[in-house]
Write a protein that holds these residues in place. Structure first.
Motif, PDB file in Angstrom:
ATOM      1  N   ASN A   1       0.818  -1.211   0.000  1.00  0.00           N
ATOM      2  CA  ASN A   1       0.000   0.000   0.000  1.00  0.00           C
ATOM      3  C   ASN A   1       0.847   1.253   0.000  1.00  0.00           C
ATOM      4  O   ASN A   1       0.446   2.292  -0.502  1.00  0.00           O
ATOM      5  CB  ASN A   1      -0.908   0.032   1.232  1.00  0.00           C
TER       6      ASN A   1
ATOM      7  N   GLN B   1      -9.546  -4.029   1.778  1.00  0.00           N
ATOM      8  CA  GLN B   1      -9.536  -3.149   0.607  1.00  0.00           C
ATOM      9  C   GLN B   1      -9.953  -3.997  -0.587  1.00  0.00           C
ATOM     10  O   GLN B   1      -9.764  -5.208  -0.596  1.00  0.00           O
ATOM     11  CB  GLN B   1      -8.099  -2.668   0.328  1.00  0.00           C
TER      12      GLN B   1
ATOM     13  N   LEU C   1      -8.572  -3.641  -3.503  1.00  0.00           N
ATOM     14  CA  LEU C   1      -7.282  -3.947  -4.102  1.00  0.00           C
ATOM     15  C   LEU C   1      -6.251  -3.128  -3.342  1.00  0.00           C
ATOM     16  O   LEU C   1      -6.534  -2.003  -2.935  1.00  0.00           O
ATOM     17  CB  LEU C   1      -7.316  -3.520  -5.579  1.00  0.00           C
ATOM     18  N   THR C   2      -5.057  -3.691  -3.146  1.00  0.00           N
ATOM     19  CA  THR C   2      -4.003  -2.903  -2.509  1.00  0.00           C
ATOM     20  C   THR C   2      -3.584  -1.781  -3.466  1.00  0.00           C
ATOM     21  O   THR C   2      -3.830  -1.865  -4.659  1.00  0.00           O
ATOM     22  CB  THR C   2      -2.784  -3.785  -2.215  1.00  0.00           C
ATOM     23  N   VAL C   3      -2.972  -0.741  -2.938  1.00  0.00           N
ATOM     24  CA  VAL C   3      -2.647   0.410  -3.782  1.00  0.00           C
ATOM     25  C   VAL C   3      -1.672   0.039  -4.898  1.00  0.00           C
ATOM     26  O   VAL C   3      -1.909   0.308  -6.065  1.00  0.00           O
ATOM     27  CB  VAL C   3      -2.088   1.571  -2.942  1.00  0.00           C
ATOM     28  N   TYR C   4      -0.574  -0.610  -4.537  1.00  0.00           N
ATOM     29  CA  TYR C   4       0.387  -1.024  -5.562  1.00  0.00           C
ATOM     30  C   TYR C   4       0.348  -2.525  -5.737  1.00  0.00           C
ATOM     31  O   TYR C   4       0.608  -3.276  -4.803  1.00  0.00           O
ATOM     32  CB  TYR C   4       1.811  -0.599  -5.182  1.00  0.00           C
ATOM     33  N   THR C   5      -0.028  -2.965  -6.916  1.00  0.00           N
ATOM     34  CA  THR C   5       0.019  -4.373  -7.257  1.00  0.00           C
ATOM     35  C   THR C   5       0.983  -4.476  -8.432  1.00  0.00           C
ATOM     36  O   THR C   5       0.721  -3.930  -9.496  1.00  0.00           O
ATOM     37  CB  THR C   5      -1.376  -4.882  -7.653  1.00  0.00           C
TER      38      THR C   5
END
Ligand code: SF4
Lengths: 205, 479
Positions: free
Chosen positions: B216, B260, B262-266
């Motif tokens: 994240n 969440q 989706l997590t912020v950075y995937t």
């Protein structure tokens, strides 16, 4: 022991551990339809859903460069980096009060208040911006400034996660960015802008 | 009276810490449930299928491991294997030395916690800086993470502000925003100075060799934007068969872990940076780490290798909430840790055999697990193993006397009557040590032994024990 000895020892232990199994678990047959959020898309327009979902993760969708420039000026974010390929089209909207560089100098990370780079696409269902190596002019330019503006083509909005996974392509570095960088490590309190941008904007063209 | 280690720890826990852990984990759990059930018609089906996919991988690792290795090599990745924690650390050190590197920035990876990589590298003259905010705080404090997703769930802002001040990161200020900004400014220059970025991997696709990393904060993205060499430490069980499966797992991981969508950075990483990209690693290494996993694979608890480290079972566990993560004396606390940690000990299993017993078997962990691991069943298997290996169990009341009484009606009746004495005995004279310990914190209800038998006698001849159910005769008439 060397890595290749370790390789042999691990693989032989794995084989040994699995040998007594009479039957191995089969791969289930399923479709990823299963993992699509219900009632999200329906027959709605991708851009509408994308903008709505983007707002839910605290990011901003804009369609007009004039609105973008106004927002940057209003917050005194006047010094930034822009992908050289994008700058000719954007430059006429920026006034003389802005200082925009088309090369990024990693020795001056703190100078850039904003960074403008291209996105390869977006995901409507989750409000996600998709970046990759081929379209991002500088990884650091999209990450270190307080504000990141991703320029997304409207036609490249995937509806959901399974579609976006299918469209990952050949690039070695695909990044999905869903909202500003954040943490809740301190007492579970949400703080935005940890290592990456505190403000995430999608400029849809 | 002696307690089991985990109970002793829980008994001595500071009230502050207990409150922090309790609130943090409860919040996480409640949000998760709402999200899953609002958004999916049948979230349980998602969990079951995800569980089947991972069980399939676990039981076919002999095919998947060579397959993923070949794919990674074809992608230009250098693959290493490490049977033990020591071997994994040596591999990292070897890569750094070969490059003449002295500085590493680290994203959060549980495998590197297992191997205590940062300590190891520091001992060998390398700088190895944690960049996840929580892990960074743990590092400057010389502490250990107490939760696999929220490493500092046991700390409050005042403690953090104090350690920032001690470490020269500004005058005391306990505002979470200020704390985060200070870490931001300190760490961004560290990334840019470092030569090596170390990450784990949440998933590795056997089909494409893509490593999937989720964060994240964006710290792993920063590691991979600023440094020239990427090392990923990956547990051998992290594989999924196809890219196609990633959508399913990513949906479940973010919802279960941090509530969440989706997590912020995937990040999907399948090799060194593209040639046209100026930033990022030119060299990429993947180290496959065993460190006890093949022990687990050989046991009847191999289902636990499905785990995707989401932390949902910790958040929901009533024992974890009371005991906090450090009570488990392992990198993996909570229900998942109670299964995994003793098994990963190999021959030293008895040292952590108390963990599987620290559970009320309420089943909440199984219910929330995104890969449907039957944790309570596995805990029972481990309790059984401890019994078979004659591992001592301090604090467990001896059941022999009870068994003797309960099997002889006369003795039982006598003891029920005799039990009345307990009402008049002071706590410290109670005849059973376990009961004494229990009474130290609570008060026993008055002894009412024999009441049930009396009640049953008065009901004699009536088959119906429930006041609302129709009698058998009535039920017959209705037919
Ligand atoms: S056992 Fe299940 S619930 Fe617990 S951390 Fe692993 S995947 Fe999550």
């Amino acid at each position: 022991m060397s890595s290749s000895d370790d390789r042999e020892s691990i693989l032989s232990r794995v084989r040994g551990a699995l040998a007594p199994l009479h039957k191995r678990a089969a791969m289930p047959d399923y479709t990823t339809e299963l993992a699509v959020m219900r009632q999200m898309m329906g027959s709605r327009d991708g851009l509408v859903v994308f903008s709505e979902r983007l707002a839910l993760v605290n990011a901003i969708a804009l369609t007009d460069p004039v609105a973008l420039v106004a927002r940057l000026r209003e917050n005194k974010w006047l010094h930034g980096y822009c992908d050289p390929a994008l700058w000719p089209a954007l430059a006429p909207h920026f006034g003389a009060d802005f200082k925009v560089e088309t090369t990024y100098d990693r020795k001056r990370v703190d100078d850039y208040a904003f960074g403008i780079t291209r996105a390869v696409g977006a995901i409507a269902e989750t409000g996600t911006i998709v970046l990759n190596d081929a379209t991002t002019s500088r990884r650091l330019g999209a990450l270190t400034p307080w504000v990141h503006i991703a320029v997304v083509e409207r036609a490249k909005i995937f509806s959901d996660l399974p579609e976006a996974v299918a469209g990952l392509g050949q690039d070695t570095n695909v990044i999905w960015v869903t909202g500003p960088s954040k943490t809740a490590d301190v007492e579970g309190i949400l703080i935005e802008g940890v290592h990456g941008p505190g403000i995430q904007i999608a400029l849809v063209v | 009276m002696r307690f089991q280690q985990i109970d002793q720890f829980a008994a001595e826990l500071k009230a502050d810490t207990r409150a922090a852990v309790y609130d943090g984990s409860k919040k996480g759990h409640e949000k998760r449930t709402k999200l899953l059930f609002d958004e999916y018609a049948d979230p349980d089906r998602l969990r079951r299928i995800a569980g089947e996919v991972k069980q399939h991988v676990v039981e076919n690792l002999d095919t998947y491991l060579p397959q993923v290795e070949a794919k990674l090599k074809a992608n230009g990745v250098i693959v290493h294997w490490a049977a033990t924690a020591e071997a994994a650390n040596q591999a990292v050190l070897g890569i750094m030395r070969a490059r003449g590197a002295t500085k590493m920035v680290k994203a959060k990876t549980m495998v590197s916690e297992e191997t205590e990589l940062a300590h190891f590298l520091e001992k060998h003259g390398m700088e190895a800086l944690e960049t996840d905010l929580g892990e960074f705080i743990v590092q400057i404090d010389g502490d250990h993470p107490s939760h696999i997703v929220k490493p500092i769930i046991h700390k409050n802002r005042r403690e953090i502000a104090t350690s920032f001040e001690k470490n020269g990161l500004g005058a005391y200020n306990d505002d979470p925003q200020t704390i985060t900004r200070r870490a931001r400014h300190f760490l961004r220059h560290k990334y840019l100075e470092a030569d090596v970025g170390l990450t784990g991997a949440n998933f590795v696709s056997a089909e494409s060799g893509r490593l999937v990393l989720v964060t994240n904060e964006g710290n792993s993205r920063f590691c991979l934007a600023a440094t020239k060499c990427h090392i990923a430490m990956v547990g051998i069980e992290k594989i999924v068969p196809r890219d196609y499966d990633l959508a399913l797992f990513l949906n479940l991981l973010a919802r279960s872990g941090t509530a969440q969508e989706l997590t912020v950075y995937t990040e999907f990483i399948s090799g060194p940076k593209s040639p046209t990209q100026p930033d990022g690693p030119e060299e990429m290494h993947v180290i496959f780490v065993d460190n006890g996993r093949t022990e687990v694979l050989a046991s009847d608890c191999r289902d636990i290798l499905r785990c995707i480290r989401c932390g949902a079972c910790l958040n929901v566990c009533p024992v974890y909430r009371q005991a906090s993560g450090h009570a488990y004396r392992s990198v993996y606390p909570g229900p998942v840790g109670a299964v995994l940690s003793p098994l990963m000990m190999g021959d030293k299993f008895p040292q952590k055999a108390d963990l599987p017993k620290a559970s009320s078997l309420c089943g909440a962990c199984h219910e929330v697990c995104p890969v449907n691991i039957p944790i309570p069943d596995l805990l029972l298997r481990l309790r059984n193993r401890a019994k078979e290996e004659n591992v001592p169990s301090p604090g467990t009341p001896p059941m022999g006397a009870w068994a003797l009484l309960a099997s002889q009606p006369t003795a039982w009746r006598a003891s029920l009557f005799g039990g009345k004495i307990i009402n008049y005995l002071p706590t410290k004279l109670l005849p059973i040590p376990a009961l004494r310990a229990w009474e130290a914190k609570r008060s026993l209800p008055a002894w009412r032994g024999g009441e049930f038998r009396k009640w049953l006698k008065t009901r004699k001849g009536r088959a119906d024990f429930s006041p609302t159910a129709p009698s058998r005769a009535e039920a017959k008439k209705a037919d």
